[in-house]
Enzyme design. Sequence first.
Site, PDB file in Angstrom:
ATOM      1  N   ARG A 158     -28.951  35.667 -16.138  1.00 39.39           N
ATOM      2  CA  ARG A 158     -29.366  34.276 -15.978  1.00 39.39           C
ATOM      3  C   ARG A 158     -29.772  34.039 -14.522  1.00 39.39           C
ATOM      4  NH1 ARG A 158     -24.389  34.236 -18.754  1.00 39.39           N
ATOM      5  NH2 ARG A 158     -24.524  33.524 -20.925  1.00 39.39           N
ATOM      6  N   LYS A 182     -21.230  32.413 -17.096  1.00 36.14           N
ATOM      7  CA  LYS A 182     -20.712  31.113 -17.516  1.00 36.14           C
ATOM      8  C   LYS A 182     -19.203  31.196 -17.725  1.00 36.14           C
ATOM      9  CE  LYS A 182     -24.810  29.127 -19.737  1.00 36.14           C
ATOM     10  NZ  LYS A 182     -25.361  28.572 -20.998  1.00 36.14           N
ATOM     11  N   HIS A 286     -35.733  32.506 -17.288  1.00 31.40           N
ATOM     12  CA  HIS A 286     -35.211  32.820 -18.616  1.00 31.40           C
ATOM     13  C   HIS A 286     -36.230  33.567 -19.472  1.00 31.40           C
ATOM     14  CE1 HIS A 286     -31.162  31.466 -18.922  1.00 31.40           C
ATOM     15  NE2 HIS A 286     -31.208  31.331 -20.219  1.00 31.40           N
ATOM     16  N   ARG A 289     -35.322  37.048 -19.248  1.00 27.69           N
ATOM     17  CA  ARG A 289     -34.074  37.281 -19.993  1.00 27.69           C
ATOM     18  C   ARG A 289     -34.384  37.425 -21.485  1.00 27.69           C
ATOM     19  NH1 ARG A 289     -28.452  36.515 -19.829  1.00 27.69           N
ATOM     20  NH2 ARG A 289     -27.514  35.216 -21.442  1.00 27.69           N
ATOM     21  N   TYR A 321     -32.519  36.455 -30.952  1.00 27.31           N
ATOM     22  CA  TYR A 321     -33.465  37.501 -30.568  1.00 27.31           C
ATOM     23  C   TYR A 321     -33.826  38.397 -31.742  1.00 27.31           C
ATOM     24  CZ  TYR A 321     -32.267  35.828 -25.985  1.00 27.31           C
ATOM     25  OH  TYR A 321     -32.067  35.009 -24.899  1.00 27.31           O
TER      26      TYR A 321
END
Length: 340
Positions: A158, A182, A286, A289, A321
């Site tokens: 991230r 996170k 992102h 990512r 994904y």
Amino acid sequence: MAEQTDDRLVVVVEAFLTHVRAARGLSEQTVRAYASDLQQLVAFADDRGIATLDGVGLELLRDWLWEADQRGLARSTIARRSSSVRAFTRWASESGVLPTDPGARLRAPKSAAHLPRVVGSDQVRVLLDGLASRASGDDPVALRDLAVVELLYATAIRVGELVGIDLTAVDRSRLTVRVLGKGGRERVVPFGVPARDALEAWTSRGRPVLAARAAARTDAAVSSAGAGAGRSPAEAGRPRIAAAGSGSDGALFLGDRGGRLGTRGAYRIVARVLEDLPGEGPSGPHTFRHTAATHLLDGGADLRAVQELLGHASLGTTQIYTHVSSARLREVYRTAHPRA
């Protein structure tokens, strides 16, 4: 928490935000979102003559979300507002400021599941070749931009994790980097040889130049304040040459002015890289990512392994994904199969 005696809504909201800022494991973006959403709630309540916390009930909260829906706000924004206010009322109830929690029964529309933007592998190769060509001239900004994009794509980390990396977190012998994700969860992520080479070029030839800019500004500020003791007049007029490990407490990536690269700076770097690329969708960090995760699955990587790489607490978050890979497969099928 100290006992809350002032029940004005704006005061209680500020007390909650103070609590949130002190809480561990919450990102700066989460705190900003709480503040923005709750400031909107305070204004909405004030327009209806409600200035104290005891006037905040389920009906008011529902009206607030309904009004946002009528104004055409995105479902993701309304869902975030619902989450923010539920965190606030839960805290107020647990702290004894509210007798009950009105937000416990609040519901908001689920965010629409948009497939993330993914850059094709050939396009990534062209982008990185272009960045490498610009970095060949030892321009420090070009060296940094190449290292940033190579690391984003190699690791799928991230943007908040990227800008938080220190030099000591990179193990170039083992090709790994330690990031703080996170919830304060730390993980070690592998990267490849191209990213290693880009990092070595940046830290040895690019980073010292940008760090020296920060040192020069500091010297100028000290000199103008009349606090140049300890350096000769000749030295005071000459910028320091910064060591590779100096600057912004050892941050891996520096901004153009020599301080730690921030989230906005990282967004600008990636936006410049992607601006001429065909296709729609977000053009922030992102994107790499999403792209890396999709390319891993396209290449046969196990879903659980990708989950670990991305730092997802839930496998369900990673499964989006698989939808991206399936969508790409269907597109290839329709284009290539004679009876599609």
